[in-house]
Design a protein around this motif. Structure first.
Motif, PDB file in Angstrom:
ATOM      1  N   UNK A 121     -60.734  56.382  91.408  1.00  0.00           N
ATOM      2  CA  UNK A 121     -61.597  57.013  92.409  1.00  0.00           C
ATOM      3  C   UNK A 121     -62.045  58.367  91.890  1.00  0.00           C
ATOM      4  N   UNK A 122     -63.319  58.692  92.114  1.00  0.00           N
ATOM      5  CA  UNK A 122     -63.814  60.008  91.730  1.00  0.00           C
ATOM      6  C   UNK A 122     -63.177  61.069  92.631  1.00  0.00           C
ATOM      7  N   UNK A 123     -62.483  62.013  92.041  1.00  0.00           N
ATOM      8  CA  UNK A 123     -61.926  63.145  92.783  1.00  0.00           C
ATOM      9  C   UNK A 123     -63.060  64.080  93.169  1.00  0.00           C
ATOM     10  N   UNK A 124     -62.999  64.618  94.356  1.00  0.00           N
ATOM     11  CA  UNK A 124     -64.171  65.306  94.902  1.00  0.00           C
ATOM     12  C   UNK A 124     -64.249  66.800  94.581  1.00  0.00           C
ATOM     13  N   UNK A 125     -63.176  67.409  94.086  1.00  0.00           N
ATOM     14  CA  UNK A 125     -63.153  68.870  93.946  1.00  0.00           C
ATOM     15  C   UNK A 125     -64.299  69.387  93.086  1.00  0.00           C
TER      16      UNK A 125
END
Length: 277
Positions: A172-176
């Motif tokens: 999953x792409x981490x959003x930070x």
């Protein structure tokens, strides 16, 4: 090691398929020699202290990948100029020169890469932004530095999965890091990376996962026959089209791998790979 760090279950033993056909050892050695020569040329140019034209960087990166015996297919429109957050899934060390062949950019890299022979020096002199992955407190400062580079008109390349996957599944792409694009008001350029055999089937020789060493990965790629790297430049996401970093990360995420890319390390009795229906 902090428990919050993104990790992948991929390992060379579970995910990397035995080569169906491999090139002869002398040819593989010749490929590695060509790679070393190109890296040396890159170091020499970087030491001159002059700005290297972007087109030279693109050609050098493509030549580096091809010297390793990997053919390159790039589809999609060229990324826009100016400040840009370039994001992609992460499979291999080959991802770095492949993305630089699309658009030269400052790279967000883990601090351990500083210690890599040759590559570490090149990354530092190329303006890489280093992140201490085991220090959660350092993350806001890293996001601020990325935003500053974006505001200054630079392109920054990020692998938001935070870890390499073998290509049969993805994280999953981490959003930070997407907060940096929001803060700087710049577009996001998603790119999808895949490695295939010449017959079109998935190729796992390029995967750099788990306890793999860089030397072992280099040798596996050099021995691979007819390995193809596919680079899909997806539609750019303009600034202001998504309300927050969570939505922006979701919109940037690459599509799920093809059903044929079954993930050996994840599929168990009653289980399924991420992204599977």
């Amino acid at each position: 090691m902090s428990t919050w760090l993104p990790t992948a279950p991929c390992t060379p033993g579970a995910c990397v398929e035995p080569a169906r056909a491999a090139v002869a050892v002398p040819r593989a050695v010749l490929r590695l020699t060509a790679v070393a020569a190109l890296l040396l040329a890159g170091i020499v140019l970087s030491l001159l202290g002059r700005t290297i034209p972007a087109e030279w960087v693109r050609r050098w990166c493509r030549a580096l990948v091809r010297a390793a015996g990997v053919r390159v297919r790039i589809t999609g429109s060229a990324p826009p100029a100016g400040g840009l957050l370039l994001v992609a899934n992460h499979v291999s060390w080959l991802d770095v020169p492949l993305l630089a062949a699309v658009r030269p950019a400052r790279m967000l890299a883990k601090t351990e890469i500083r210690q890599w022979p040759v590559a570490g020096a090149l990354a530092a002199r190329g303006g890489a932004l280093f992140i201490e992955r085991d220090r959660l407190r350092a993350l806001p400062g890293t996001v601020d530095r990325i935003a500053g580079a974006l505001r200054a008109g630079a392109a920054v390349t990020v692998f938001p999965e935070g870890s390499t996957w073998c290509g049969r599944a993805h994280g999953r792409f981490r959003r930070a890091v997407f907060q940096a694009a929001l803060d700087a008001g710049v577009p996001v350029q998603p790119v999808g990376l895949r490695y295939r055999r010449r017959d079109g089937g998935p190729g796992t020789a390029a995967a750099f996962v788990g306890e793999d060493t860089l030397l072992a990965s280099l040798w596996r790629v050099a021995r691979a026959r007819d390995l193809v790297a596919e680079v899909e430049i997806r539609p750019v996401i303009p600034p202001g089209t998504h309300p927050d970093r969570r939505a922006l990360a979701r919109a940037s995420q690459s599509p799920a791998p093809e059903p044929a890319w079954t993930h050996a390390a994840l599929v168990t009795a009653g289980g399924r790979a991420p992204g599977a229906p």
